[in-house]
Write a protein that holds these residues in place. Structure first.
Motif, PDB file in Angstrom:
ATOM      1  N   VAL A 112       0.839  -1.195   0.000  1.00 23.16           N
ATOM      2  CA  VAL A 112       0.000   0.000   0.000  1.00 23.16           C
ATOM      3  C   VAL A 112       0.875   1.246   0.000  1.00 23.16           C
ATOM      4  O   VAL A 112       1.849   1.324   0.747  1.00 23.16           O
ATOM      5  CB  VAL A 112      -0.916   0.029   1.246  1.00 23.16           C
ATOM      6  CG1 VAL A 112      -1.786   1.283   1.258  1.00 23.16           C
ATOM      7  CG2 VAL A 112      -1.777  -1.223   1.325  1.00 23.16           C
ATOM      8  N   MET A 113       0.516   2.215  -0.840  1.00 21.34           N
ATOM      9  CA  MET A 113       1.166   3.522  -0.831  1.00 21.34           C
ATOM     10  C   MET A 113       0.087   4.551  -0.502  1.00 21.34           C
ATOM     11  O   MET A 113      -0.976   4.546  -1.124  1.00 21.34           O
ATOM     12  CB  MET A 113       1.788   3.852  -2.188  1.00 21.34           C
ATOM     13  CG  MET A 113       2.416   5.233  -2.219  1.00 21.34           C
ATOM     14  SD  MET A 113       3.387   5.599  -3.701  1.00 21.34           S
ATOM     15  CE  MET A 113       2.174   5.508  -4.997  1.00 21.34           C
ATOM     16  N   THR A 114       0.357   5.390   0.488  1.00 20.87           N
ATOM     17  CA  THR A 114      -0.597   6.429   0.832  1.00 20.87           C
ATOM     18  C   THR A 114      -0.058   7.784   0.399  1.00 20.87           C
ATOM     19  O   THR A 114       1.136   8.032   0.412  1.00 20.87           O
ATOM     20  CB  THR A 114      -0.905   6.476   2.341  1.00 20.87           C
ATOM     21  OG1 THR A 114       0.305   6.736   3.063  1.00 20.87           O
ATOM     22  CG2 THR A 114      -1.515   5.165   2.809  1.00 20.87           C
ATOM     23  N   ILE A 115      -0.986   8.657   0.014  1.00 20.55           N
ATOM     24  CA  ILE A 115      -0.648  10.008  -0.412  1.00 20.55           C
ATOM     25  C   ILE A 115      -1.539  10.956   0.367  1.00 20.55           C
ATOM     26  O   ILE A 115      -2.768  10.836   0.331  1.00 20.55           O
ATOM     27  CB  ILE A 115      -0.876  10.199  -1.931  1.00 20.55           C
ATOM     28  CG1 ILE A 115      -0.003   9.213  -2.704  1.00 20.55           C
ATOM     29  CG2 ILE A 115      -0.604  11.632  -2.341  1.00 20.55           C
ATOM     30  CD1 ILE A 115      -0.295   9.160  -4.176  1.00 20.55           C
ATOM     31  N   ARG A 116      -0.917  11.879   1.091  1.00 18.36           N
ATOM     32  CA  ARG A 116      -1.693  12.812   1.879  1.00 18.36           C
ATOM     33  C   ARG A 116      -2.336  13.848   0.967  1.00 18.36           C
ATOM     34  O   ARG A 116      -1.665  14.499   0.161  1.00 18.36           O
ATOM     35  CB  ARG A 116      -0.823  13.497   2.914  1.00 18.36           C
ATOM     36  CG  ARG A 116      -1.663  14.417   3.795  1.00 18.36           C
ATOM     37  CD  ARG A 116      -1.040  14.615   5.103  1.00 18.36           C
ATOM     38  NE  ARG A 116      -1.949  15.398   5.918  1.00 18.36           N
ATOM     39  CZ  ARG A 116      -1.627  15.882   7.065  1.00 18.36           C
ATOM     40  NH1 ARG A 116      -0.428  15.642   7.557  1.00 18.36           N
ATOM     41  NH2 ARG A 116      -2.482  16.573   7.755  1.00 18.36           N
ATOM     42  N   ILE A 117      -3.640  14.003   1.094  1.00 17.86           N
ATOM     43  CA  ILE A 117      -4.404  14.945   0.289  1.00 17.86           C
ATOM     44  C   ILE A 117      -4.378  16.295   0.976  1.00 17.86           C
ATOM     45  O   ILE A 117      -4.707  16.399   2.160  1.00 17.86           O
ATOM     46  CB  ILE A 117      -5.857  14.453   0.108  1.00 17.86           C
ATOM     47  CG1 ILE A 117      -5.870  13.115  -0.628  1.00 17.86           C
ATOM     48  CG2 ILE A 117      -6.694  15.501  -0.625  1.00 17.86           C
ATOM     49  CD1 ILE A 117      -7.214  12.442  -0.648  1.00 17.86           C
ATOM     50  N   LYS A 118      -4.006  17.334   0.252  1.00 28.38           N
ATOM     51  CA  LYS A 118      -4.012  18.686   0.820  1.00 28.38           C
ATOM     52  C   LYS A 118      -5.423  19.198   0.836  1.00 28.38           C
ATOM     53  O   LYS A 118      -6.138  19.124  -0.155  1.00 28.38           O
ATOM     54  CB  LYS A 118      -3.124  19.612  -0.014  1.00 28.38           C
ATOM     55  CG  LYS A 118      -1.673  19.230   0.029  1.00 28.38           C
ATOM     56  CD  LYS A 118      -0.851  20.153  -0.829  1.00 28.38           C
ATOM     57  CE  LYS A 118       0.598  19.688  -0.850  1.00 28.38           C
ATOM     58  NZ  LYS A 118       1.429  20.517  -1.697  1.00 28.38           N
TER      59      LYS A 118
END
Length: 119
Positions: A112-118
């Motif tokens: 899993v790769m997570t990307i923080r949403i601004k």
């Protein structure tokens, strides 16, 4: 570039059972059906506007518990990677609402790769 497949999933969170409330203009089953139809239309629009450059795309709209359904679908389609946006909730927000991304990271056999949403 790598002829990869892109699977996009939207999970309709299990709705709170409204059967005990008086909702005169619509039945609970009809409400669930309308929610699913609306989600499918939004998914089609999203794919048309945001994923038009991908030749091998498949979208899914499923009801259930989000982290559970994401993991199930990833295994079902033999995904190599799950990519999730995260809102970065902290403190009381995190305690009250939990984190779908965190649960997927903890429980998924698929990387899993997570990307923080601004926001």
């Amino acid at each position: 570039k790598f002829e990869s497949r892109l699977g996009i999933i939207h999970v309709i969170n299990e709705p709170v059972d409204l059967r005990g409330f008086y909702v005169p203009h619509i039945s609970f089953d009809k409400l669930e059906e309308e929610i699913e139809q609306g989600a499918c239309k939004l998914m089609e629009k999203f794919c048309r506007n945001q994923a038009q450059d991908y030749a091998r795309i498949e979208s899914f709209v499923v009801p259930g518990i989000p982290y559970d359904e994401i993991i199930k679908k990833a295994e079902e389609i033999d995904a190599d990677l799950i990519i999730l946006g995260t809102h970065g909730r902290t403190g009381l927000d995190h305690v009250l609402f939990g984190s779908t991304a965190e649960k997927v990271v903890r429980k998924s056999p698929v990387p899993v790769m997570t990307i923080r949403i601004k926001e």
